[in-house]
Write an enzyme that holds these catalytic residues in place. Structure first.
Site, PDB file in Angstrom:
ATOM      1  N   GLY A   7       0.784  -1.229   0.000  1.00 33.84           N
ATOM      2  CA  GLY A   7       0.000   0.000   0.000  1.00 33.84           C
ATOM      3  C   GLY A   7       0.816   1.280   0.000  1.00 33.84           C
ATOM      4  CG  ASN A   9       2.336   3.055  -5.624  1.00 27.62           C
ATOM      5  OD1 ASN A   9       2.789   4.046  -6.186  1.00 27.62           O
ATOM      6  ND2 ASN A   9       2.997   1.897  -5.550  1.00 27.62           N
ATOM      7  CB  ILE A  88      -6.644 -11.002 -14.407  1.00 34.88           C
ATOM      8  CG1 ILE A  88      -5.158 -11.304 -14.580  1.00 34.88           C
ATOM      9  CG2 ILE A  88      -7.277 -10.553 -15.715  1.00 34.88           C
ATOM     10  CD1 ILE A  88      -4.877 -12.525 -15.450  1.00 34.88           C
ATOM     11  CG  LEU A  89      -9.466  -5.558 -12.860  1.00 33.12           C
ATOM     12  CD1 LEU A  89     -10.009  -4.147 -13.040  1.00 33.12           C
ATOM     13  CD2 LEU A  89      -9.417  -5.946 -11.407  1.00 33.12           C
ATOM     14  CG  ASN A 103      -2.321  -2.163 -13.342  1.00 31.73           C
ATOM     15  OD1 ASN A 103      -2.397  -2.274 -12.109  1.00 31.73           O
ATOM     16  ND2 ASN A 103      -1.502  -2.915 -14.061  1.00 31.73           N
ATOM     17  CG  HIS A 105       3.486  -3.638 -14.721  1.00 33.15           C
ATOM     18  ND1 HIS A 105       3.094  -4.754 -14.007  1.00 33.15           N
ATOM     19  CD2 HIS A 105       4.539  -4.035 -15.485  1.00 33.15           C
ATOM     20  CE1 HIS A 105       3.863  -5.778 -14.343  1.00 33.15           C
ATOM     21  NE2 HIS A 105       4.746  -5.367 -15.230  1.00 33.15           N
TER      22      HIS A 105
HETATM   23  C1  GRF Z   1       4.011  -1.393  -7.330  1.00 37.33           C
HETATM   24  O1  GRF Z   1       5.403  -1.436  -7.538  1.00 37.33           O
HETATM   25  C2  GRF Z   1       3.233  -1.563  -8.612  1.00 37.33           C
HETATM   26  O2  GRF Z   1       3.940  -1.146  -9.751  1.00 37.33           O
HETATM   27  C3  GRF Z   1       3.018  -3.047  -8.696  1.00 37.33           C
HETATM   28  O3  GRF Z   1       2.828  -3.453  -7.362  1.00 37.33           O
HETATM   29  C4  GRF Z   1       3.544  -2.575  -6.499  1.00 37.33           C
HETATM   30  C5  GRF Z   1       2.621  -2.163  -5.394  1.00 37.33           C
HETATM   31  O4  GRF Z   1       3.314  -1.547  -4.350  1.00 37.33           O
HETATM   32  N1  GRF Z   1       1.866  -3.349  -9.538  1.00 37.33           N
HETATM   33  P1  GRF Z   1       2.512  -0.936  -3.114  1.00 37.33           P
HETATM   34  O5  GRF Z   1       1.618  -2.032  -2.560  1.00 37.33           O
HETATM   35  O6  GRF Z   1       1.754   0.251  -3.600  1.00 37.33           O
HETATM   36  O7  GRF Z   1       3.589  -0.570  -2.131  1.00 37.33           O
END
Ligand code: GRF
Length: 202
Positions: A7, A9, A88-89, A103, A105
């Protein structure tokens, strides 16, 4: 938002939405896990949260996603951000938010698509440049929707997964809120696979 992991992000987006000129708020956070650190981040921020493990739906992923969509809509969600969501949604979710799902990535797509281990795979492959991508989620294929934004991160000789992921995260924490703000403001224009800032491009 949908989360499955740490979490970080979600935390970055919560920080961004604290700014009065940010055009969106985090309305609700759902996960496919029974629990995960990202859910704790959401609870600490007093956000509505709900857990939708597939086992609750006897493994019927469309039924799960229909329940996720119904709950998100009931919480007033109009834009869905996937931040470390590891499933996957399926159609019920995709169709509930057409053109409104982003999304994140942790590679420069289309390299290292379709894996939750893109940083390890980038190191294994020996690339000198990797990074992160925000893309729109459509029904075509995994990690394959039109690209909204990317940021590049050089790979250093002494990088481990942890050190490289940390520098990619630092880019993600900037990039994802910016992409969300553009979509929320209606400032993205999609032409086929190409995404432009409204009023820019051809
Ligand atoms: C991120 O690096 C994103 O690119 C990938 O999963 C990670 C999630 O990190 N899809 P966090 O849970 O937000 O720390």
């Amino acid at each position: 938002m949908l989360v499955s992991g740490t979490g970080s992000n979600l935390r970055a987006i919560l920080d961004a939405t604290a700014s009065p000129d940010f055009p969106a708020v985090v309305a609700a956070v759902a996960t496919n896990r029974t629990t995960c650190p990202g859910l704790a981040v959401a609870r600490a921020a007093d956000l509505p949260t709900r857990s939708f493990p597939a086992s609750t739906f006897s493994g019927d992923l469309e039924a799960r996603d229909q329940a996720v969509a119904s709950w998100l809509l009931s919480e007033g969600v109009s834009l869905l951000a996937l931040a470390g969501y590891d499933r996957i949604l399926t159609r019920p979710l995709l169709r509930a938010f057409p053109g409104r799902i982003l999304n994140l990535h942790n590679s420069l797509l289309p390299a290292f698509a379709g894996t939750m281990h893109a940083v390890q795979e980038a190191l294994n492959h020996g690339v000198k440049l990797t990074g992160c991508t925000v893309h729109l989620v459509d029904e075509d294929y995994l990690d394959g929707g039109p690209i909204v934004m990317q940021a590049a991160v050089p790979v250093e000789d002494n990088d481990t997964v942890e050190t490289l992921l940390q520098r990619i995260h630092e880019q993600e924490w900037q990039l994802f809120p910016r992409a969300i703000a553009l979509l929320a403001r209606g400032e993205l224009r999609v032409e086929g696979r190409r995404v432009f800032r409204a009023g820019r491009g051809q």
